[in-house]
Write a protein that holds these residues in place. Structure first.
Motif, PDB file in Angstrom:
ATOM      1  N   GLY A  20       0.820  -1.210   0.000  1.00 16.09           N
ATOM      2  CA  GLY A  20       0.000   0.000   0.000  1.00 16.09           C
ATOM      3  C   GLY A  20       0.847   1.250   0.000  1.00 16.09           C
ATOM      4  O   GLY A  20       0.554   2.221  -0.720  1.00 16.09           O
ATOM      5  N   MET A  21       1.902   1.248   0.794  1.00 12.39           N
ATOM      6  CA  MET A  21       2.787   2.408   0.862  1.00 12.39           C
ATOM      7  C   MET A  21       3.437   2.669  -0.490  1.00 12.39           C
ATOM      8  O   MET A  21       3.487   3.812  -0.964  1.00 12.39           O
ATOM      9  CB  MET A  21       3.854   2.173   1.917  1.00 12.39           C
ATOM     10  CG  MET A  21       4.875   3.294   2.042  1.00 12.39           C
ATOM     11  SD  MET A  21       6.061   2.982   3.371  1.00 12.39           S
ATOM     12  CE  MET A  21       6.911   1.525   2.725  1.00 12.39           C
ATOM     13  N   HIS A  22       3.929   1.605  -1.131  1.00 10.25           N
ATOM     14  CA  HIS A  22       4.564   1.775  -2.433  1.00 10.25           C
ATOM     15  C   HIS A  22       3.546   2.139  -3.505  1.00 10.25           C
ATOM     16  O   HIS A  22       3.869   2.862  -4.455  1.00 10.25           O
ATOM     17  CB  HIS A  22       5.330   0.496  -2.814  1.00 10.25           C
ATOM     18  CG  HIS A  22       6.642   0.364  -2.115  1.00 10.25           C
ATOM     19  ND1 HIS A  22       6.745   0.053  -0.773  1.00 10.25           N
ATOM     20  CD2 HIS A  22       7.922   0.536  -2.559  1.00 10.25           C
ATOM     21  CE1 HIS A  22       8.027   0.010  -0.438  1.00 10.25           C
ATOM     22  NE2 HIS A  22       8.752   0.303  -1.479  1.00 10.25           N
ATOM     23  N   ALA A  23       2.320   1.658  -3.358  1.00  9.72           N
ATOM     24  CA  ALA A  23       1.279   2.036  -4.311  1.00  9.72           C
ATOM     25  C   ALA A  23       1.006   3.532  -4.235  1.00  9.72           C
ATOM     26  O   ALA A  23       0.899   4.217  -5.266  1.00  9.72           O
ATOM     27  CB  ALA A  23      -0.002   1.242  -4.035  1.00  9.72           C
ATOM     28  N   VAL A  24       0.900   4.053  -3.024  1.00 10.00           N
ATOM     29  CA  VAL A  24       0.648   5.489  -2.852  1.00 10.00           C
ATOM     30  C   VAL A  24       1.797   6.297  -3.440  1.00 10.00           C
ATOM     31  O   VAL A  24       1.575   7.283  -4.163  1.00 10.00           O
ATOM     32  CB  VAL A  24       0.457   5.821  -1.362  1.00 10.00           C
ATOM     33  CG1 VAL A  24       0.459   7.329  -1.139  1.00 10.00           C
ATOM     34  CG2 VAL A  24      -0.840   5.220  -0.838  1.00 10.00           C
ATOM     35  N   MET A  25       3.036   5.906  -3.171  1.00 10.23           N
ATOM     36  CA  MET A  25       4.176   6.639  -3.706  1.00 10.23           C
ATOM     37  C   MET A  25       4.194   6.582  -5.230  1.00 10.23           C
ATOM     38  O   MET A  25       4.491   7.583  -5.900  1.00 10.23           O
ATOM     39  CB  MET A  25       5.480   6.081  -3.133  1.00 10.23           C
ATOM     40  CG  MET A  25       5.670   6.361  -1.652  1.00 10.23           C
ATOM     41  SD  MET A  25       7.319   5.935  -1.026  1.00 10.23           S
ATOM     42  CE  MET A  25       7.313   4.155  -1.239  1.00 10.23           C
ATOM     43  N   MET A  51       8.166  -5.216   0.364  1.00  4.32           N
ATOM     44  CA  MET A  51       8.911  -5.805   1.473  1.00  4.32           C
ATOM     45  C   MET A  51      10.413  -5.804   1.194  1.00  4.32           C
ATOM     46  O   MET A  51      11.227  -5.574   2.094  1.00  4.32           O
ATOM     47  CB  MET A  51       8.432  -7.229   1.733  1.00  4.32           C
ATOM     48  CG  MET A  51       7.027  -7.317   2.305  1.00  4.32           C
ATOM     49  SD  MET A  51       6.864  -6.423   3.863  1.00  4.32           S
ATOM     50  CE  MET A  51       8.096  -7.228   4.864  1.00  4.32           C
ATOM     51  N   LEU A  52      10.788  -6.046  -0.065  1.00  2.00           N
ATOM     52  CA  LEU A  52      12.209  -6.016  -0.419  1.00  2.00           C
ATOM     53  C   LEU A  52      12.782  -4.625  -0.196  1.00  2.00           C
ATOM     54  O   LEU A  52      13.915  -4.475   0.277  1.00  2.00           O
ATOM     55  CB  LEU A  52      12.390  -6.442  -1.879  1.00  2.00           C
ATOM     56  CG  LEU A  52      13.834  -6.522  -2.382  1.00  2.00           C
ATOM     57  CD1 LEU A  52      14.612  -7.570  -1.605  1.00  2.00           C
ATOM     58  CD2 LEU A  52      13.853  -6.840  -3.873  1.00  2.00           C
TER      59      LEU A  52
END
Length: 240
Positions: A20-25, A51-52
């Motif tokens: 979710g965090m990477h999707a938002v970014m 996660m990586l």
């Protein structure tokens, strides 16, 4: 903290929040790109990739040196006593993250352990240093140590249980928790939207909706899609 299961620094437990965090970014970056170039973007966001990314320090260390990171092999995995967790006399825990030498020296002075001030990263004596820290921390309660060490520039903080977190003065003052009303279950308390520096919570409770109620059609229409295009996406299973 559970005496039988002490918290371990440097270990991150996460689930789909990483994705979710990477999707938002990714979405925000795509919007910036669109505002500058007028071009859209196709985003492929993976929870595993997220996660990586959270393990970048450990992976990059291995790729650069060939050394395989593990427990107590690096400063953030409790290699040295200055970055570890310690049990207090009441069975609760303290987190010590005195990585910078000045924090470590301050901590040693506060604990009466000045003899270890110059041994912060001396591998040969870490067992002795850690034993002394455990012995001293075990003489007082977690909150007594927190009251002394938190304002003393030592990078020491209490390990809080969830029920303590929701009553933490800092979180409460920042409006981190709000009252909400669910149409079926009624009033409840929940985590507020994650806005840094958020003002005090609104006087009116948030109104929650059933999980199958969405704004999908309205949002897609606002983005310029026609009702026919939206219907085709729904028929194809792209949206619910």
């Amino acid at each position: 903290g559970d005496a039988a299961q002490p918290p371990i620094p440097g270990v991150t437990i996460a689930d789909s929040a990483a994705g979710g965090m990477h999707a938002v970014m990714s979405i925000l970056a795509a919007l910036v790109r669109r505002s500058r170039t007028g071009e859209g973007a196709y985003l492929d966001v993976s929870v595993t990739d997220g996660m990586l990314g959270l393990m970048a320090l450990q992976v990059d260390e291995y790729l650069a040196t060939g050394d395989r990171p593990g427990y107590r092999t690096g400063i953030t995995s409790a290699r040295w006593a200055c970055y570890d967790t310690y049990e207090a006399s009441d069975g609760k825990w303290l987190s010590v993250a005195a990585i910078e030498n000045r924090f470590w020296r301050n901590l040693c002075a506060q604990l009466g352990l000045d003899r270890w001030a110059d041994a912060q990263t001396d591998d040969a004596v870490q067992d002795d240093v850690r034993a002394d820290l455990r012995r001293v921390f075990a003489t007082r309660t977690r909150d007594e140590w927190t009251a002394q060490l938190a304002p003393a520039d030592t990078c020491v903080a209490p390990v809080l249980s969830v029920d303590e977190v929701v009553d933490d003065p800092q979180f409460v003052s920042r409006g981190a928790f709000v009252d909400a009303t669910h149409p079926t279950h009624g009033a409840m308390r929940q985590v507020a939207p994650a806005f840094a520096g958020m003002p005090a919570p609104p006087s009116e409770p948030y109104a929650l909706r059933e999980g199958d109620v969405t704004d999908t059609d309205e949002l897609l229409a606002a983005a310029g899609m026609s009702s026919d295009d939206i219907a085709k996406l729904r028929d194809a299973g792209v949206i619910a």
